[in-house]
Motif scaffolding. Structure first.
Motif, PDB file in Angstrom:
ATOM      1  N   LEU A 128       0.791  -1.236   0.000  1.00 40.41           N
ATOM      2  CA  LEU A 128       0.000   0.000   0.000  1.00 40.41           C
ATOM      3  C   LEU A 128       0.823   1.286   0.000  1.00 40.41           C
ATOM      4  O   LEU A 128       0.443   2.247  -0.687  1.00 40.41           O
ATOM      5  CB  LEU A 128      -0.964  -0.007   1.187  1.00 40.41           C
ATOM      6  N   LEU A 132      -0.079   4.532  -2.376  1.00 38.68           N
ATOM      7  CA  LEU A 132      -0.435   5.856  -1.863  1.00 38.68           C
ATOM      8  C   LEU A 132       0.491   6.928  -2.430  1.00 38.68           C
ATOM      9  O   LEU A 132       0.050   8.033  -2.772  1.00 38.68           O
ATOM     10  CB  LEU A 132      -0.363   5.849  -0.335  1.00 38.68           C
ATOM     11  N   GLN A 135      -0.569   7.486  -5.878  1.00 35.43           N
ATOM     12  CA  GLN A 135      -1.980   7.854  -5.987  1.00 35.43           C
ATOM     13  C   GLN A 135      -2.694   7.013  -7.040  1.00 35.43           C
ATOM     14  O   GLN A 135      -3.490   7.499  -7.851  1.00 35.43           O
ATOM     15  CB  GLN A 135      -2.126   9.349  -6.310  1.00 35.43           C
ATOM     16  N   LEU A 171     -10.822  -0.091   4.453  1.00 30.38           N
ATOM     17  CA  LEU A 171      -9.712   0.364   3.621  1.00 30.38           C
ATOM     18  C   LEU A 171     -10.216   1.083   2.383  1.00 30.38           C
ATOM     19  O   LEU A 171      -9.656   2.110   1.971  1.00 30.38           O
ATOM     20  CB  LEU A 171      -8.838  -0.824   3.230  1.00 30.38           C
ATOM     21  N   GLU A 174     -11.058   4.563   3.120  1.00 25.57           N
ATOM     22  CA  GLU A 174      -9.870   5.358   3.425  1.00 25.57           C
ATOM     23  C   GLU A 174      -9.081   5.750   2.184  1.00 25.57           C
ATOM     24  O   GLU A 174      -8.650   6.908   2.044  1.00 25.57           O
ATOM     25  CB  GLU A 174      -8.977   4.567   4.384  1.00 25.57           C
ATOM     26  N   VAL A 175      -8.862   4.805   1.266  1.00 22.18           N
ATOM     27  CA  VAL A 175      -7.899   5.050   0.189  1.00 22.18           C
ATOM     28  C   VAL A 175      -8.530   5.432  -1.138  1.00 22.18           C
ATOM     29  O   VAL A 175      -7.815   5.792  -2.079  1.00 22.18           O
ATOM     30  CB  VAL A 175      -6.969   3.826  -0.019  1.00 22.18           C
ATOM     31  N   ARG A 176      -9.854   5.378  -1.248  1.00 24.97           N
ATOM     32  CA  ARG A 176     -10.469   5.806  -2.510  1.00 24.97           C
ATOM     33  C   ARG A 176     -10.141   7.269  -2.809  1.00 24.97           C
ATOM     34  O   ARG A 176     -10.092   7.678  -3.976  1.00 24.97           O
ATOM     35  CB  ARG A 176     -11.983   5.586  -2.473  1.00 24.97           C
ATOM     36  N   SER A 178      -7.388   8.504  -2.583  1.00 25.08           N
ATOM     37  CA  SER A 178      -6.071   8.480  -3.221  1.00 25.08           C
ATOM     38  C   SER A 178      -6.117   7.739  -4.553  1.00 25.08           C
ATOM     39  O   SER A 178      -5.078   7.277  -5.051  1.00 25.08           O
ATOM     40  CB  SER A 178      -5.050   7.811  -2.291  1.00 25.08           C
ATOM     41  N   ILE A 180      -7.214   4.851  -5.223  1.00 20.22           N
ATOM     42  CA  ILE A 180      -6.946   3.420  -5.090  1.00 20.22           C
ATOM     43  C   ILE A 180      -8.279   2.702  -4.926  1.00 20.22           C
ATOM     44  O   ILE A 180      -9.091   3.070  -4.078  1.00 20.22           O
ATOM     45  CB  ILE A 180      -6.037   3.139  -3.876  1.00 20.22           C
TER      46      ILE A 180
END
Length: 240
Positions: A128, A132, A135, A171, A174-176, A178, A180
């Motif tokens: 990960l 990140l 992006q 997760l 959290e990371v959408r 970015s 992901i």
């Protein structure tokens, strides 16, 4: 439509079953492959099959105990040294046993959680940070219909797969931001060595889902335009 050609995918549990089918399907799309499993011979065979599809692809493999953080970290470091960044992660490695709750040895129950849930966490932890930083990335977590609805005798397996769905959901949120994409696949019984050994196919593996069906759906999700993703999906046999 997302272009997969030239990307690099890391697949856990890549030596057979779903992992092998996914590796071959991604190879047909021109994806370079990092293969992770417990048994080197299986990985050698899959790597050869990938090369027979497209000899220009970069393929690397490493063995690891998916339930051990240090083993996973060392293996993925080795794979990234050979292939560079990981664009796609497919957390497929898993084990299962069905039994009455009190018939489980404590070590057996713990090991199912370690492999199916902690193992996925360890691999994500290793991959990960670079996603990140760039992006961009895709993470596919392979759960199960048993992670959506538990049954008698599935306490350990369902606990691990319910947990994986929860991990994925959190997760994803959290990371959408970015760019992901995290999505979870929840198939019913698929004709693999594991399902046959657990007597889940009723002696007729041809009537249930095949690994190739799973791989086809996974690839279709990855090819969606990057502005879209499927959060989770169930895949079922039509007439098992």
């Amino acid at each position: 439509m997302e272009q997969l050609k030239g990307k690099t995918a890391l697949i856990t549990g890549a030596g057979k079953g779903l992992g092998k089918a996914v590796a071959l399907a991604l190879a047909a799309e021109g994806v370079h492959l990092a293969l992770l499993s417990r048994t080197e011979k299986d990985l050698v065979d899959v790597a050869a099959a990938v090369k027979s599809i497209d000899s220009s692809l970069n393929v690397a493999y490493a063995t690891a105990d998916i339930s051990d953080f240090n083993s996973v970290t060392a293996a993925i470091t080795k794979l990234k040294e050979q292939l560079g960044v990981i664009d796609i992660l497919i957390n497929n490695a898993g084990i299962g046993k069905f039994a009455k709750f009190m018939d489980f040895e404590i070590s057996e129950w713990e090991n199912i959680i370690k492999v199916n849930l902690l193992g996925a966490y360890y691999v994500i932890h290793a991959v990960l940070p670079e996603m990140l930083e760039r992006q961009s990335g895709d993470i596919v977590n392979v759960s199960s219909s048993a992670g959506v609805r538990a049954s008698a005798l599935t306490s350990a397996y369902s606990a691990s797969k319910f947990g994986l769905i929860g991990l994925s959901e959190s997760l994803m949120q959290e990371v959408r931001k970015s760019n992901i994409r995290v999505f979870t696949m929840n198939p019913s019984t698929i004709a693999t060595d594991l399902s046959v050994s657990l007597n889940l196919t009723d002696g007729n593996p041809e009537s249930v889902l095949q690994p190739e069906d799973f791989a086809e759906l996974l690839v279709a999700h990855l090819k969606l335009n990057r502005r879209a993703f499927v959060k989770d999906v169930g895949l079922w046999s039509t007439n098992p």
